[in-house]
Each structure stands twice: as C-alpha cells, then as structure tokens.
Scaffold this active site. Structure first.
Site, PDB file in Angstrom:
ATOM      1  N   HIS A 121      19.944  27.813  72.550  1.00 60.65           N
ATOM      2  CA  HIS A 121      20.814  27.403  73.774  1.00 60.65           C
ATOM      3  C   HIS A 121      20.538  26.019  73.906  1.00 60.65           C
ATOM      4  O   HIS A 121      19.244  25.445  73.921  1.00 60.65           O
ATOM      5  CB  HIS A 121      20.814  28.350  74.615  1.00 60.65           C
ATOM      6  CG  HIS A 121      21.549  28.488  75.941  1.00 60.65           C
ATOM      7  ND1 HIS A 121      21.653  27.232  77.010  1.00 60.65           N
ATOM      8  CD2 HIS A 121      22.533  29.075  76.131  1.00 60.65           C
ATOM      9  CE1 HIS A 121      22.455  27.601  77.694  1.00 60.65           C
ATOM     10  NE2 HIS A 121      23.309  28.578  77.187  1.00 60.65           N
ATOM     11  N   ASP A 198      12.705  31.662  75.617  1.00 63.44           N
ATOM     12  CA  ASP A 198      13.764  31.904  76.495  1.00 63.44           C
ATOM     13  C   ASP A 198      14.326  33.360  76.365  1.00 63.44           C
ATOM     14  O   ASP A 198      14.996  33.703  75.171  1.00 63.44           O
ATOM     15  CB  ASP A 198      14.792  30.926  75.887  1.00 63.44           C
ATOM     16  CG  ASP A 198      16.218  31.170  76.353  1.00 63.44           C
ATOM     17  OD1 ASP A 198      16.462  32.051  77.063  1.00 63.44           O
ATOM     18  OD2 ASP A 198      17.076  30.316  76.005  1.00 63.44           O
ATOM     19  N   GLN A 201      18.719  36.416  76.834  1.00 64.05           N
ATOM     20  CA  GLN A 201      19.622  37.376  76.389  1.00 64.05           C
ATOM     21  C   GLN A 201      18.571  38.534  76.087  1.00 64.05           C
ATOM     22  O   GLN A 201      19.251  39.641  75.235  1.00 64.05           O
ATOM     23  CB  GLN A 201      20.159  37.011  75.031  1.00 64.05           C
ATOM     24  CG  GLN A 201      21.224  35.933  75.265  1.00 64.05           C
ATOM     25  CD  GLN A 201      22.482  36.094  75.990  1.00 64.05           C
ATOM     26  OE1 GLN A 201      22.803  37.434  75.838  1.00 64.05           O
ATOM     27  NE2 GLN A 201      23.108  35.356  76.713  1.00 64.05           N
ATOM     28  N   LYS A 224      22.235  37.514  84.469  1.00 60.39           N
ATOM     29  CA  LYS A 224      22.476  38.281  83.005  1.00 60.39           C
ATOM     30  C   LYS A 224      21.704  39.534  82.789  1.00 60.39           C
ATOM     31  O   LYS A 224      21.486  40.374  81.988  1.00 60.39           O
ATOM     32  CB  LYS A 224      21.628  37.254  81.889  1.00 60.39           C
ATOM     33  CG  LYS A 224      22.806  36.048  81.768  1.00 60.39           C
ATOM     34  CD  LYS A 224      22.371  35.380  80.415  1.00 60.39           C
ATOM     35  CE  LYS A 224      23.231  34.338  80.476  1.00 60.39           C
ATOM     36  NZ  LYS A 224      22.826  33.147  79.196  1.00 60.39           N
ATOM     37  N   CYS A 362      27.178  26.953  74.419  1.00 62.59           N
ATOM     38  CA  CYS A 362      26.152  26.020  74.707  1.00 62.59           C
ATOM     39  C   CYS A 362      25.144  25.893  73.791  1.00 62.59           C
ATOM     40  O   CYS A 362      23.941  25.842  73.717  1.00 62.59           O
ATOM     41  CB  CYS A 362      25.501  26.460  75.857  1.00 62.59           C
ATOM     42  SG  CYS A 362      26.500  26.355  77.324  1.00 62.59           S
TER      43      CYS A 362
END
Ligand SMILES: *Cc1c(COP(=O)(O)O)cnc(C)c1O
Length: 404
Positions: A121, A198, A201, A224, A362
C-alpha cells in the site's frame, strides 16, 4: 460461528437500502462497519464521561485515563505483546508506519538498505521514500510470482550486510495474498535486519501474534477491525522503541520541559504527543470484545468459505479476470470484467446496491506491475453471507452483458 442473521442485527447500516436495493457491503478492505456496542460506547462517553486523559486529578479524567489504559492492555493481549509499553496509539496504520520510518529512520546511516515488496500500500512505500530525501538509503522491492505471492527466493538474495529493515504487508489489500511473515522475519533476523509489518488487512481476519510472527513493529487501524475511525496502533519491541527518538513533540510525551533542555516521557507516552482520540480508543476496546466474542478463527473460517464460494462462481463468468490467486489468500477479490472500466463496473454495481472498491487501491506500483490502471475489489467481513454473494454473481453477470 454465531448465527449470522443475529450478528447482522448488531450492524444497523446493513438494513439500509441503496438505490432501492438492500445494501450489500463488500468494501470491508477499506473500512469495516461498526457494531452497535462500539457506537453505544462512543455515545455513552460523549454524553456522560468526556474528559481529557492523564492530566486531571478529577474523577472524569481518571475514568478516561483508566479506559484508555484498559484498551492498551486489551490490545496488548490481543496481539500477544509482552508489555503495554510496546503499544502506541496513533491515528492509523499510515501514521504508525510514518512513525517508524521517521523515527527509526533517523537511526539508519547513508548506504543502508531496506526491503519492501511489490504489493505494498502507498502508506508502506511513501514514508520510506520520504526518508530517502533525508538519508541516502536504498529501497529494494521484492517481486511477485504469477499468482501474486512474494518471490521468496529473490527476497533471500536481496540481503547484504547493509540491509537494516524489511517492511511488508501481512495481507495485500489488492490481491489478498497472505505473506509468510514468520519465515520472512527469520531470514531478516538472521541478517541482523528488523521487520515492520503492515497488519491493516490482517488484524480482523486472522489470529495475529506479534511474537510468533517475529514482527519487530506491527501497524494496524481500528476502522478496519469494527472499531471507530481515527485510531491506530503501533506495536514496537521495547528495546527498539527505547532507542528511537520521539516522532512528534508536545504535551504527554515529555518528562520535563525547560528552555534549556527537555527530557522524554517513558514508553509508550514518548510517542503519544498531544491529546489522543481517547473516546475512539476507549471504544476500540468494545470492538476487541466484539471480535473476541465471535472468535477471529471463526471469522476467518467464515470469510474463507465466502472467498471460495465467490471465487468459484466468478471464475465461471466469461471474460472475468481475477487478480491474485496465491495459495494463501485472504477474503479480498480483485477483478476486471472483459474490457469494462473498473469505474463503470463499480457504478453499475452501486446501482444494484452493491458497494465495492474501484481504482488503484493506494497501490499504484502494483497496478503498474499488473499492467492495469485499476481493478474492482470485493472484500468480505464477518457479516457477509452466501446469499449476498449469490446476488453479487447475478449482478456481475448483468454488468458483464451490459458492458460487453
Ligand atoms: C488501509 C490500509 C492501509 C492504511 O490504513 P489507514 O487506516 O488509511 O491509515 C495501509 N496498508 C494496508 C494494507 C491497508 O489496507
């Protein structure tokens, strides 16, 4: 898992109609919806408990401080960290990664190298490019194989004695690829490099244990994971955080301030300048309770069922291409229909009540790699159903016939 129809009642938004059709919300990769218990907590605090944290002796301030610190402990336990000193509240994944790049980045020297991947991202690319404007560092990029999985052989061969850090998404927000973080971390650590993950997700879709993963930093966003917007978390190993300079200066992060010299607060406050979103943070606690009451493993199994169900049926639609077919995949499906523009597909689906994401997500370097300008993305969460997938497939067939 609990009865899905019962769970759906926790999300009043799912009763909405969009363009006269029942809402089918398949844009969970961008933001998940918020259950009533979280919204109720926000309302309760605003009506009866709002006060700034850490500063006051009065009862309301003490309650606010206790609520924020209770969330910190809940987050610590949820991700398997050793200490609440390692849990820093930020505004989101983006700020968490910027914190690492900006602060840990100051410890890097000219000539040092870092490794990222093709599927990142922008928020795990641009902060490192900004660092490059201050330090003469090299950024290496791990390529993908034909399924959209990382090419681990290339990754292994990228390390030199100047490699200091690897920053990688646990799950791709475009391809759904689940990266083998533990294996990658073992390789990085063997070369004396640290690993920043990261987790945007991953956090609401699989069991996350930062120590089992070997993550030195782990970043994620509340919005999220069924929590409020405006709140994020950075986990960092204590030893690293202690060695790092502050990210921002202001209230909360200081030990003592004078015009001659200023000292820093202890962890984690050293990295929490200014008034945090203490209402959002307190409400994140309810989102964690909610996730745990269902069980993230149960959610993962449910979402994987939907992923298989949707993938099978989508594969039968003539001209529909799916991007991302890695064996380890999360419930994110990027696709294009024939030569139809992703935007047109998104608009037609919206007319049928179906919310999907369209565009570059993104991740423009990944779009370049795939040779497309953008894709349409459907991403699932705990409240999605097979009936919704059925309606989605009918809609896709309609769109395919309209746009071909
Ligand atoms: C959403 C997302 C981000 C950015 O999260 P913010 O909440 O916008 O800061 C970073 N990485 C991935 C993989 C994402 O999906």
């Amino acid at each position: 898992m609990k009865d899905i129809d019962v769970l759906r009642k926790d999300f009043p938004i799912l009763e909405r109609k969009i363009n006269g059709k029942p809402l089918i919300y398949f844009d969970n990769g961008a933001s998940t919806q918020t259950p009533r218990c979280v919204v109720d907590e926000i309302e309760r605090i605003y009506y009866t408990g709002k006060a700034n944290v850490h500063r006051g002796v009065h009862t309301l301030s003490q309650e606010a401080t206790a609520a924020m610190e209770a969330t910190r402990e809940k987050v610590r336990a949820y991700i398997g960290a050793d200490s609440t000193e390692e849990i820093i509240f930020t505004r989101g994944t983006t700020e968490s990664i910027n914190l690492v790049a900006s602060s840990y980045g100051q410890l890097l020297a000219d000539g040092d190298e870092i490794i990222i991947t093709t599927l990142e991202h922008h928020s795990n690319i641009v902060p490192w490019q900004l660092l490059q404007q201050k330090k003469n560092i090299t950024i290496k990029v791990v390529p993908l194989d034909a399924n959209g999985a990382l090419d681990l052989e290339s990754y292994r061969n990228m390390f030199t004695d100047r490699t200091r850090l690897v920053s990688v998404a646990q799950v791709s927000n475009v391809l759904g690829t689940v990266n083998p973080i533990a294996e990658m971390a073992t390789i990085a650590h063997r070369h004396g490099a640290i690993v920043c993950v990261d987790g945007a997700q991953a956090i609401a879709h699989m069991k996350v244990d930062v120590k089992a993963l070997g993550a030195d930093f782990y970043a994620f966003s509340s919005h999220k994971m069924y929590g409020p917007t405006g709140v994020g978390v950075l986990y960092g190993r204590k030893e690293l955080l202690n060695a790092m300079p502050p990210y921002q200066g202001g209230g909360e992060m200081i030990g003592h301030v004078s015009f001659g010299s200023t000292t820093w607060a202890d962890l984690p406050y050293k990295f929490e300048a200014g008034t945090p979103d203490y209402v959002g943070i307190a409400a994140l606690s309810k989102a964690l309770d909610y996730l745990q009451s269902i069980g993230v493993e149960n959610i993962a199994a449910h979402e994987h069922r939907l992923l298989r169900y949707a993938t099978t049926q989508m594969s039968e639609i003539p001209g529909l291409r799916i991007f991302g077919t890695a064996p380890e995949k999360s419930a994110v499906i990027s696709f294009l229909i024939g030569n139809a523009h992703h935007y047109d597909t998104g608009v037609l689906l919206d007319q049928l009540g179906i919310a999907v994401r369209t565009g570059h997500h993104c991740a423009q370097p990944l779009m370049d790699y795939l040779g497309v300008e953008g894709t349409v993305r459907a991403s699932f969460a705990l409240y999605n159903t097979e009936e919704e997938v059925d309606a989605f497939i009918v809609a896709l067939r309609r769109v395919a016939s309209m746009l071909s």
